[in-house]
Design a protein around this motif. Structure first.
Motif, PDB file in Angstrom:
ATOM      1  N   MET A   1     -20.428  42.444  19.209  1.00  0.00           N
ATOM      2  CA  MET A   1     -21.069  42.910  17.989  1.00  0.00           C
ATOM      3  C   MET A   1     -20.108  42.718  16.812  1.00  0.00           C
ATOM      4  O   MET A   1     -19.020  43.287  16.804  1.00  0.00           O
ATOM      5  N   ALA A   3     -18.631  42.761  12.841  1.00  0.00           N
ATOM      6  CA  ALA A   3     -18.307  43.931  12.029  1.00  0.00           C
ATOM      7  C   ALA A   3     -19.490  44.428  11.197  1.00  0.00           C
ATOM      8  O   ALA A   3     -19.728  45.637  11.116  1.00  0.00           O
ATOM      9  N   TYR A   6     -21.948  46.224  13.334  1.00  0.00           N
ATOM     10  CA  TYR A   6     -21.330  47.464  13.820  1.00  0.00           C
ATOM     11  C   TYR A   6     -21.390  48.548  12.744  1.00  0.00           C
ATOM     12  O   TYR A   6     -21.785  49.698  13.016  1.00  0.00           O
ATOM     13  N   VAL A  70     -22.500  51.283  20.404  1.00  0.00           N
ATOM     14  CA  VAL A  70     -22.062  50.225  19.483  1.00  0.00           C
ATOM     15  C   VAL A  70     -20.533  50.116  19.464  1.00  0.00           C
ATOM     16  O   VAL A  70     -19.993  49.020  19.270  1.00  0.00           O
ATOM     17  N   THR A  71     -19.842  51.238  19.678  1.00  0.00           N
ATOM     18  CA  THR A  71     -18.380  51.174  19.739  1.00  0.00           C
ATOM     19  C   THR A  71     -17.920  50.400  20.961  1.00  0.00           C
ATOM     20  O   THR A  71     -17.015  49.553  20.881  1.00  0.00           O
ATOM     21  N   ARG A  74     -18.601  46.780  20.342  1.00  0.00           N
ATOM     22  CA  ARG A  74     -17.609  46.207  19.426  1.00  0.00           C
ATOM     23  C   ARG A  74     -16.291  45.924  20.153  1.00  0.00           C
ATOM     24  O   ARG A  74     -15.654  44.897  19.934  1.00  0.00           O
ATOM     25  N   TYR A  77     -16.776  42.847  22.150  1.00  0.00           N
ATOM     26  CA  TYR A  77     -16.840  41.667  21.288  1.00  0.00           C
ATOM     27  C   TYR A  77     -15.447  41.236  20.854  1.00  0.00           C
ATOM     28  O   TYR A  77     -15.158  40.031  20.759  1.00  0.00           O
ATOM     29  N   LEU A  78     -14.572  42.212  20.607  1.00  0.00           N
ATOM     30  CA  LEU A  78     -13.210  41.909  20.178  1.00  0.00           C
ATOM     31  C   LEU A  78     -12.287  41.598  21.348  1.00  0.00           C
ATOM     32  O   LEU A  78     -11.094  41.310  21.129  1.00  0.00           O
ATOM     33  N   CYS A 130     -12.626  54.232  15.498  1.00  0.00           N
ATOM     34  CA  CYS A 130     -13.910  53.644  15.085  1.00  0.00           C
ATOM     35  C   CYS A 130     -13.801  53.015  13.702  1.00  0.00           C
ATOM     36  O   CYS A 130     -14.394  51.963  13.443  1.00  0.00           O
ATOM     37  N   ILE A 133     -11.742  49.558  14.125  1.00  0.00           N
ATOM     38  CA  ILE A 133     -12.419  48.383  14.689  1.00  0.00           C
ATOM     39  C   ILE A 133     -13.559  47.901  13.803  1.00  0.00           C
ATOM     40  O   ILE A 133     -14.154  46.855  14.074  1.00  0.00           O
ATOM     41  N   GLY A 134     -13.856  48.655  12.735  1.00  0.00           N
ATOM     42  CA  GLY A 134     -14.838  48.174  11.770  1.00  0.00           C
ATOM     43  C   GLY A 134     -14.286  47.094  10.858  1.00  0.00           C
ATOM     44  O   GLY A 134     -15.042  46.473  10.103  1.00  0.00           O
ATOM     45  N   SER A 136     -13.141  43.563   9.689  1.00  0.00           N
ATOM     46  CA  SER A 136     -13.719  42.251  10.012  1.00  0.00           C
ATOM     47  C   SER A 136     -12.638  41.307  10.535  1.00  0.00           C
ATOM     48  O   SER A 136     -12.204  40.386   9.841  1.00  0.00           O
TER      49      SER A 136
END
Length: 249
Positions: A1, A3, A6, A70-71, A74, A77-78, A130, A133-134, A136
């Motif tokens: 997901m 940024a 997210y 969603v966390t 994310r 995804y990372l 949280c 990790i938001g 980008s």
């Protein structure tokens, strides 16, 4: 997901939480008034119990579920590793009662000292992580948690400390294994070990004093991990307004 998505889902979850904690009581009142149940004695009780006892908590749990899902998405995804997913899940479980405590603030029944006493350290770790990790990373090409091994190890150890502290302060950690395995003796043994673990992690300091120090180290580490990777971009943005048109960079 990525940024943007997210952040969008996190805002949706926060909006759902605010609606059910601040506005849903008005929805309940409007439903009671429009239903005309007040004409019949005792008929409003089931409506109020259903909406405030079932629907309102369900909305809060929905917001929390969205944040957790969603966390974790994310983190995947990372490519940060499944360990961080486990750590976040433990922080989330340990922090779950605190948002419900904040929900009473809208009615004026919550005092600041009550908030400070009920604030779990795991909630601070969760919020900071949280927010981090938001960033980008996929747009800037930066690496999550930075490129320095020492810094990454420091942040990981801080997160492990926060996880152990959450395990020592969360009653669900002791009750859940006993319920799943049917061994209440196991739950009793875990519950007996939790205060000892908490005392060891406190290092003899006052309540959660050392924990707040570790949170500060964690925050500083996350902030420092962004610096070396984005220093060039930041420098270019600061210098650009002072450069004359047509001059060399």
């Amino acid at each position: 997901m990525f940024a943007g998505r997210y952040l969008w889902w996190m805002l949706i979850a926060i909006a759902i939480f605010l609606f059910f904690t601040m506005c849903f009581d008005y929805v309940t009142w409007l439903t009671v008034v429009s239903s005309g149940c007040a004409r019949i004695a005792g008929s409003c009780g089931p409506i109020i119990v259903t909406m405030t006892g079932s629907m309102k908590p369900s909305g809060v749990y929905l917001a929390g579920g969205i944040i957790l899902v969603v966390t974790l998405a994310r983190i995947h995804y990372l490519s940060m590793g499944w360990v961080w997913g486990v750590v976040v899940a433990i922080w989330f479980v340990a922090s779950a009662p605190f948002p419900l405590l904040l929900a009473n603030g809208w009615t004026g029944q919550l005092k600041p000292e009550t908030v400070l006493e009920g604030l779990p350290v795991a909630f601070l770790f969760l919020v900071v992580f949280c927010v981090y990790i938001g960033w980008s990373f996929e747009d800037s090409g930066a690496r999550p948690l930075g490129v320095w091994r020492t810094l990454r190890a420091t942040m990981f150890l801080s997160a492990v400390y926060g996880t152990l502290l959450a395990l020592s302060e969360t009653p669900a950690v002791a009750t859940t294994p006993g319920r799943l395995l049917g061994e209440m003796q196991l739950s009793t043994s875990i519950a007996a070990l939790q205060p000892t673990l908490h005392d060891v992690l406190a290092l003899g300091m006052a309540r959660d004093t050392f924990a707040y120090i570790v949170v500060a180290i964690f925050v500083a580490g996350l902030a420092a991990s962004l610096l070396p990777q984005n220093l060039g971009e930041l420098k270019a943005r600061l210098i650009q307004p002072f450069m004359l048109r047509g001059s060399r960079q």
